[in-house]
Design an enzyme around this catalytic site. Structure first.
Site, PDB file in Angstrom:
ATOM      1  N   LYS B 155       0.819  -1.217   0.000  1.00 39.23           N
ATOM      2  CA  LYS B 155       0.000   0.000   0.000  1.00 39.23           C
ATOM      3  C   LYS B 155       0.849   1.260   0.000  1.00 39.23           C
ATOM      4  O   LYS B 155       0.411   2.311  -0.484  1.00 39.23           O
ATOM      5  CB  LYS B 155      -0.935  -0.022   1.192  1.00 39.23           C
ATOM      6  CG  LYS B 155      -1.998  -1.076   1.011  1.00 39.23           C
ATOM      7  CD  LYS B 155      -3.131  -0.960   1.948  1.00 39.23           C
ATOM      8  CE  LYS B 155      -4.208  -1.947   1.554  1.00 39.23           C
ATOM      9  NZ  LYS B 155      -3.763  -3.362   1.746  1.00 39.23           N
ATOM     10  N   GLU B 239      -3.734   6.141   7.856  1.00 39.78           N
ATOM     11  CA  GLU B 239      -3.921   7.293   6.977  1.00 39.78           C
ATOM     12  C   GLU B 239      -5.197   8.034   7.329  1.00 39.78           C
ATOM     13  O   GLU B 239      -6.047   7.528   8.053  1.00 39.78           O
ATOM     14  CB  GLU B 239      -3.936   6.852   5.514  1.00 39.78           C
ATOM     15  CG  GLU B 239      -5.084   5.933   5.193  1.00 39.78           C
ATOM     16  CD  GLU B 239      -5.011   5.391   3.773  1.00 39.78           C
ATOM     17  OE1 GLU B 239      -3.943   5.459   3.150  1.00 39.78           O
ATOM     18  OE2 GLU B 239      -6.040   4.913   3.302  1.00 39.78           O
ATOM     19  N   ASN B 274     -16.238  -2.171   6.600  1.00 38.59           N
ATOM     20  CA  ASN B 274     -15.392  -1.982   5.428  1.00 38.59           C
ATOM     21  C   ASN B 274     -15.402  -3.147   4.456  1.00 38.59           C
ATOM     22  O   ASN B 274     -14.497  -3.307   3.652  1.00 38.59           O
ATOM     23  CB  ASN B 274     -13.953  -1.657   5.835  1.00 38.59           C
ATOM     24  CG  ASN B 274     -13.881  -0.268   6.456  1.00 38.59           C
ATOM     25  OD1 ASN B 274     -14.370   0.691   5.855  1.00 38.59           O
ATOM     26  ND2 ASN B 274     -13.330  -0.176   7.637  1.00 38.59           N
ATOM     27  N   GLU B 314      -9.276   1.399  -6.944  1.00 36.82           N
ATOM     28  CA  GLU B 314     -10.303   1.859  -6.013  1.00 36.82           C
ATOM     29  C   GLU B 314     -10.067   3.317  -5.631  1.00 36.82           C
ATOM     30  O   GLU B 314      -8.928   3.716  -5.357  1.00 36.82           O
ATOM     31  CB  GLU B 314     -10.290   1.001  -4.736  1.00 36.82           C
ATOM     32  CG  GLU B 314     -10.663  -0.439  -4.985  1.00 36.82           C
ATOM     33  CD  GLU B 314     -10.863  -1.240  -3.711  1.00 36.82           C
ATOM     34  OE1 GLU B 314     -11.500  -2.301  -3.786  1.00 36.82           O
ATOM     35  OE2 GLU B 314     -10.382  -0.806  -2.638  1.00 36.82           O
ATOM     36  N   GLU B 327      -6.430   2.059  -3.513  1.00 34.08           N
ATOM     37  CA  GLU B 327      -5.507   0.955  -3.804  1.00 34.08           C
ATOM     38  C   GLU B 327      -5.889   0.344  -5.135  1.00 34.08           C
ATOM     39  O   GLU B 327      -6.947   0.641  -5.684  1.00 34.08           O
ATOM     40  CB  GLU B 327      -5.572  -0.105  -2.700  1.00 34.08           C
ATOM     41  CG  GLU B 327      -6.933  -0.757  -2.548  1.00 34.08           C
ATOM     42  CD  GLU B 327      -6.944  -1.804  -1.431  1.00 34.08           C
ATOM     43  OE1 GLU B 327      -5.933  -1.975  -0.752  1.00 34.08           O
ATOM     44  OE2 GLU B 327      -7.985  -2.459  -1.270  1.00 34.08           O
ATOM     45  N   ASN B 329      -6.417  -3.315  -6.959  1.00 34.73           N
ATOM     46  CA  ASN B 329      -6.522  -4.765  -6.780  1.00 34.73           C
ATOM     47  C   ASN B 329      -6.105  -5.436  -8.078  1.00 34.73           C
ATOM     48  O   ASN B 329      -6.727  -5.246  -9.113  1.00 34.73           O
ATOM     49  CB  ASN B 329      -7.950  -5.145  -6.423  1.00 34.73           C
ATOM     50  CG  ASN B 329      -8.353  -4.553  -5.091  1.00 34.73           C
ATOM     51  OD1 ASN B 329      -7.592  -4.613  -4.122  1.00 34.73           O
ATOM     52  ND2 ASN B 329      -9.514  -3.945  -5.038  1.00 34.73           N
ATOM     53  N   PHE B 387     -24.541  -6.188  11.683  1.00 34.19           N
ATOM     54  CA  PHE B 387     -24.770  -6.240  10.240  1.00 34.19           C
ATOM     55  C   PHE B 387     -24.239  -7.513   9.592  1.00 34.19           C
ATOM     56  O   PHE B 387     -24.106  -7.583   8.386  1.00 34.19           O
ATOM     57  CB  PHE B 387     -24.192  -5.008   9.524  1.00 34.19           C
ATOM     58  CG  PHE B 387     -24.784  -3.721  10.001  1.00 34.19           C
ATOM     59  CD1 PHE B 387     -26.094  -3.403   9.701  1.00 34.19           C
ATOM     60  CD2 PHE B 387     -24.032  -2.844  10.764  1.00 34.19           C
ATOM     61  CE1 PHE B 387     -26.668  -2.215  10.144  1.00 34.19           C
ATOM     62  CE2 PHE B 387     -24.592  -1.657  11.218  1.00 34.19           C
ATOM     63  CZ  PHE B 387     -25.907  -1.340  10.911  1.00 34.19           C
TER      64      PHE B 387
END
Lengths: 545, 705
Positions: B155, B239, B274, B314, B327, B329, B387
């Site tokens: 990353k 970040e 996320n 993304e 990032e 993928n 969730f």
């Protein structure tokens, strides 16, 4: 007399509205002709009826409700189809004259039990419902006589009997007469056994000698938290053995459905129990001369069950839930399990296949590997014998590693008790269909409705292993001292851990893909519906007890 | 009215072969034909399992390529193994002993003579070593070159590269974090909120958001543990966390001849913890200019690392449509089907072509946006617990709604499959499409209603609720949508008065059908001559604790249910044994699923949520009012496992005092660590499990006195 009968039919719908009574009178000129005597007789009839409907009076009814219990009449009302209950002996009163019992205030028409007949989903039933609000539901000779009367009729007509028990015990004031009453009932329970189904629903206390009537019936159900069954209560227990125990621990629903195996199922409350009982009744034939009921189903008889294809794990040490197998195969997942919390290593219960009632027995690999122990054998045997007595075909699912070893089992007579299940299966002449899903080892294989005990159709799934024992045990005996046990074990597995040895010999009729099982069983049941098998005459057989 | 009648019943075809179903299910969406004259691989090994393995094989079949599947012990009967031309055993159930073991897979490649490997997503898809090993053996890796994997896999490095390629990057601090203090320091430098995640991990796994120092410490601890256990690499990244962001990503496709293009965007803003839940393409938020700018930056980044094959860049997009690189993928993305639906491009086909060295045949101008597509990730999860907490089980009944038009369902399971704790709990990706967003959403609603999943807890209640949510329908979403709309957690659908009546009416009709049938014996000669059943039935339906007295009548063609003075007419041409009941209530179409019938309790799934309805004869409810209610047994001071998993740590001992909300143990399931807390204060009475042991759902882990 005819008018009277009509009268009682109308009244027993438990109308609490007095207006309906006078309405009825108006429609009955014979009683209203002005004749003073008739009028007074009529008033007395009316008064007695009103008293009978009130049982022990409003105060006691309220107390009954406060305990979370319904009254005897409310229970009957919920159990039978609306308007179908016909009451007997509403005017019966005890004849005891000791201890002040002869006084008018100590006489209650009906004498603590409501008896009669009604219908459940249209089919007839005889029933009695003990009234705790009258002398605590205690049993007098008259009370017993009323119960005996409906039992006698039930046997004559071939109609089941349902007892709703809520009684403090014997009417002590009557002494030996009360005991005689119990015995009269016991005798009839035994005579009716195997003739008509008898069901007991314990909805309050049931103690002392009284417990033996439910014990003699085919099924005993209980209501959680409000029903108790014991020979002697906590006080006597304490004085004799010095054990401190509560009513609930000694004889509550939990004790009898999990520990003692006295009761077959427990329900949440009175309402739940009575509505479930209606459901249960629908599985049963009315008598041993009636066929097991068939009703329509919307579940196709030719439905495939691909869901079963890989349900049985390849690793024979891994458990799976036999209930999943049963639920997938039967009509509409509607399984009425008997003794779901007792001896869970065997599953028994009623279901339907293509609308026909069937009795299902299955080893439960999820619990104790599905082995047969004392409790499982007795549980299975009792169920198999009920089905056999009442023309209910038996479907057996086999995954059994054998009988449970151990001193506690041997000392407590696993030989004697295991023999009961063997006896029951061998004796049964109803259609018997067997599916070996995985293990069928040793003597337990023979017991579980094998071909050798006259099962009609036996199937093996591809995962079936019919053998004397598991590979490890077998190899350690056959090749004792051989260094290469693992290799021999593999050899044994290759040879015996599959359905072929049994299929070659015709001990299973076919090797069946699991998905085809429902289809085949439904067809087999059609075919076997005309099965007739008789055994040589005897007075009765001698089941190992 | 007394007799039970057989009704004409609509039946959904139950037993179509699942292989056939898969072969058929989505061919129609593709506009990229197979050129049979173009050379391609003879045999491809798919180094994956589940739905993605099936998805890849499907394109292989379309292209006439033989397939090799690998399967673990747990997947012996899995659909992907059945579907392949050859299936090879790769190892025991845990993925680090099977799907992640490169040497075994290399052996299988040699044995089967596969010329190329498609890695799917997850497992070895972004493993540069694996790509290298394949290259050494001369086997094509259907994915980007290992250099690109390496560059984008890190990353920190990827961000530097992105900066150089003039791609917008998130303001914040890039660096390796050594300990909790440093994590707090960095977080303070950037300013809260910050996001903490594993450097090596992809997707949402291991990402935690901290709003203060304490949370930064916790986040550091949990993330680094997770990073170590999942990736064997405990580096972390902190970040700036962008408030109110949308997650929008660009699908790119590049070949080895210098061509690169973007297949437009996917909006994946609906997330929990996320992880994406609902995705759609295109995004309702982007205008053509932003789309072009984003697409061009994505392509620029791909070119900067000599990217080939399919990849996804993304971005986080703020409310001003500023977008920041998140990032890249370097693999086929889970949610690629929605892009396929709107562009007509078979992405897997293009990946295979590119891997064989062919040039992309399409230009950027050839890439359309055809209508709208939505994807729901159907998970074996309990949506009522934060969730979605993983559940496991055995699919006792399973029917995909692919008989409906414009529905695609990518799955790797079938009736009887086991959802095990070893792998991702995804059941399927349900995709619907249409000419516009409204149509796609309508199709999704219907598809979810008709999707039959029994035996495992699933998240369809939540999905159905999202799809119908006014805010979602309006397009006003961000990545915190679920937490903003359901601050107290998801509770299931809240029924309106009318809906409640509809549920009650349906249950009443099922009850009546069952009751009438109960007296319809076929072989009973002792039934009374007069009718057994009343013309009208007085019942009480109890929905969500509310008693609703009703009168039900069965007529020739329908049922009439009167509740509260209102009459509802319900059709009667459904089967009581069917999983899905198409009911018409007062002329309006409704889909119900009868989950179970047990005594008076009928469980109905309606608009996604399962409602328990008790139907009793009226007199039974009258009698129940005479008696006091049974007191409910209160269970408190117990910590039970919310799911099956393994106990990573237990932080308390018997006799120790704990405060309400204190962490008592951590459970790891499906690669997620979940911390369990005490629900009240008290002294620990007993701990029933040891660290490292496996627990099942609802196991009692510890009790308070």
């Amino acid at each position: 007399m005819a008018a009277l009968v009509k009268y009682s039919r109308a009244l027993v719908t438990f109308s609490k509205n007095p207006a309906s009574l006078s309405l009825l009178r108006a429609g009955c000129p014979r009683f209203c002709s002005g004749d003073v005597m008739s009028a007074s007789v009529h008033d007395r009839i009316e008064e007695k009826r009103r008293a009978a409907l009130l049982g022990g009076g409003q105060r006691r009814i309220d107390a009954q409700h406060k305990k979370g219990k319904l009254t005897a009449r409310e229970r009957v009302d919920l159990l039978v189809d609306p308007g179908t209950f016909v009451e007997y002996d509403m005017f019966a009163e005890h004849r005891c004259s000791d201890f002040g019992m002869e006084k008018d205030e100590n006489k209650f028409p009906g004498d603590g039990v409501v008896t009669g007949h009604g219908r459940i989903h249209g089919r007839p039933v005889y029933l009695f419902s003990q009234d705790f609000t009258v002398f605590g539901g205690s049993l007098s000779s008259v009370h017993a006589g009323k119960i005996c009367k409906i039992m006698d009729q039930a046997m004559l007509t071939g109609v089941p009997v349902i007892g709703l028990n809520d009684s403090g015990g014997a009417r002590i004031q009557e002494g030996v007469e009360s005991l005689a009453g119990y015995a009269d009932i016991f005798q009839r329970n035994v005579e009716a056994s195997g003739m008509v189904p008898q069901i007991s629903l314990i909805m309050g206390p049931c103690a002392g000698g009284a417990v033996y009537s439910p014990a003699l019936t085919d099924f005993t159900f209980m209501v959680k938290d409000t029903s108790y069954l014991f020979i002697t209560g906590p006080d006597v227990v304490k004085s004799v053995t010095r054990e401190e125990v509560t009513q609930e621990e000694l004889g509550g629903a939990k004790t009898h459905t999990t520990l003692s195996g006295v009761a077959h199922r427990a329900f949440e409350n009175d309402i739940d129990a009575l509505l479930r009982l209606r459901e249960f009744y629908n599985f049963l034939p009315l008598s041993n001369r009636d066929p097991a009921p068939i009703r329509p189903t919307e579940d196709p008889a030719d439905r495939l069950c691909p869901v079963l294809d890989h349900l049985v794990p390849l690793d024979s040490h891994k458990p799976y839930n036999m209930l999943d197998v049963i639920q997938a195969l039967i009509d509409e997942e509607d399984f009425f399990e008997i003794m779901p919390k007792y001896a869970k290593n065997i599953v028994v219960g009623f279901a339907r296949m293509n609308g026909r009632t069937v009795g299902i027995v299955g080893n439960q690999p999820k619990v104790a590997s599905g082995c047969l122990d004392i409790n499982a054998s007795v549980k299975g045997a009792r169920f198999v014998r009920f089905c056999d007595a009442f023309n209910i075909p038996l479907i057996t699912f086999v995954d059994v590693p054998g009988f449970l070893p151990g001193t506690s089992q041997e000392f407590n007579g696993i030989i004697r008790h295991g023999a009961k299940l063997l006896y029951a299966y061998s004796e049964a002449t109803v259609p018997k269909i067997t599916v070996i899903t995985r293990k069928a080892y040793g003597g337990a294989y023979d017991v579980m409705a094998s071909k050798h005990v006259k099962a009609d159709i036996n199937y093996a799934w591809p995962t079936a292993e019919v053998a004397v024992m598991g590979a490890k045990g077998a190899v350690s005996i056959i090749f004792r001292g051989d260094q290469d046990q693992a290799k021999k074990e593999a050899e044994y597995v290759e040879k015996f851990a599959n359905p072929f040895p049994a299929a070659i010999r015709g001990f299973v009729d076919d090797i069946l893909e699991p998905r085809m099982t429902r289809q085949r069983i439904c067809r087999d049941l059609d075919l076997l519906s005309t099965k007739k098998e008789s055994r040589p005459w005897k007075k009765h057989a001698n089941l190992p007890l | 009215m007394a007799s039970y009648r057989f009704n004409l019943v609509k039946r959904v075809p139950q037993f179509s072969s699942s292989l056939y179903r898969i072969a058929r299910r989505c061919c129609s969406i593709y506009t990229t034909p197979v050129d049979t004259n173009e050379p391609t691989f003879d045999k491809i090994l798919i180094a994956n399992r589940g739905e993605i393995a099936c998805r890849v094989m499907q394109t292989c079949k379309r292209m006439g390529i033989k397939t090799v599947a690998i399967f673990s012990e747990a997947d012996r009967h899995a659909l992907h193994a059945q579907m392949a031309d050859e299936a090879m055993y790769v190892g025991p159930a845990p993925s680090n002993q099977s799907y992640l073991v490169m040497d075994r897979i290399m052996d299988i490649i040699r044995k089967t003579g596969a010329q190329a490997v498609h890695p799917g997503y997850g497992f070895l898809s972004e493993n540069k070593e694996f790509a290298k090993k394949l290259a050494d053996e001369g086997v094509a890796f259907i994915g980007p070159p290992s250099g690109a994997i390496q560059a984008m896999g890190d990353k920190i490095e990827s961000k530097l590269l992105a900066k150089d390629a003039k791609v917008n990057v998130i303001p914040g601090f890039d660096g390796v974090v050594k300990d909790a203090d440093e994590a707090v320091q960095i977080a303070n430098d950037i300013g809260y909120p910050v996001m903490i995640k594993a450097s090596a991990g992809g997707g949402g796994k291991g990402m935690r958001i901290a709003w203060n120092d304490q949370e930064a410490r916790d986040g550091f601890r949990l993330s680094s543990q997770e990073a170590a256990s999942s990736f064997g690499d405990d580096r972390l990244l902190i970040e700036k966390f962008i408030d109110n962001p949308r997650h929008i990503e660009m699908q790119v496709l590049a070949d080895s001849h210098g061509n690169a293009l973007y297949l437009n965007e996917r909006e994946c803003s609906i997330q929990r913890r996320n992880q994406k839940v609902v995705e759609e393409a295109p995004s309702i938020f982007l205008d053509p200019d932003t789309r072009r700018a984003m697409g061009e930056q994505a392509v620029a980044l791909a070119r900067a690392v000599d990217y080939t094959s399919a990849g996804t860049v993304e971005f986080l997009v703020d409310s001003q449509k500023n977008f920041y690189f998140l990032e890249m993928n370097t693999r086929l993305q889970v949610e690629h089907p929605i892009t396929e639906c709107i562009t007509g491009v078979d992405i897997v086909q293009q990946m295979i072509r590119v891997a064989k060295g062919h040039e992309l045949t399409m230009k950027q101008s050839d890439i359309p946006i055809r209508g709208w597509a939505v994807e729901c990730r159907v998970y074996a999860e309990d949506p009522y617990k934060s969730f979605g907490l993983p559940s496991i089980g055995w699919l006792s009944r399973y029917q995909e709604p692919t008989h409906l038009p414009k529905v695609r369902c990518d799955s790797g399971i079938q009736e009887g499959s086991e959802i095990s704790m070893y792998y991702d709990p995804m059941i399927s990706k349900l995709v619907t499409y249409g000419d516009n967003r409204e149509e796609a959403l309508q199709n999704m609603c219907r598809a979810l209603d008709n999707y039959v999943i029994r035996g495992v807890t699933h998240n369809i209640p939540l999905l159905q609720e999202i799809i119908a949510h006014p805010r979602f329908v309006s397009g006003d979403i961000n990545t915190k949508f679920l937490y903003e709309e359901y601050p107290d957690g998801f509770q299931g659908r809240q029924l309106s008065d009318t809906e409640q009546k509809e549920v009650a009416a349906m249950a009443a009709c099922i009850y009546l059908r069952d009751q009438v049938r109960a007296g319809a014996f076929k072989n009973e000669n002792r039934m009374p001559l007069q009718p057994v059943n009343p013309a009208a039935w007085d019942i009480t339906a109890i929905v969500q604790g509310q008693e609703m007295p009703a009168t039900v009548t069965e007529n020739k063609d329908n049922f009439t249910v009167t509740i509260d003075g209102q009459t509802l007419t319900v059709n009667n041409d459904w089967s009581i044994a069917a999983a899905v009941l198409d009911a018409t209530i007062n002329g309006q179409q409704n889909t119900f699923q009868c989950i179970s019938r047990k005594g008076d309790e009928i469980k109905l799934q309606y608009k996604g949520t399962v409602f328990k309805v008790e139907v009793l004869p009226k007199k039974a409810t009258d009698y129940s009012h005479l008696m006091p209610e049974k007191p409910k047994v209160e269970a408190s001071g117990e910590v039970r496992s919310p799911m099956a998993g393994s106990l990573v740590s237990i932080s308390v001992q018997p006799g120790q005092d704990v405060a309400i909300g204190q962490e008592v143990c951590v459970i790891e399931a499906m690669k997620m660590q979940n911390s369990l807390t005490a629900d009240r204060s008290g002294k620990v009475k007993a701990v029933h499990f040891e660290t490292g042991t496996n627990v099942s759902e609802d196991d009692l882990i510890l009790e308070l006195e």
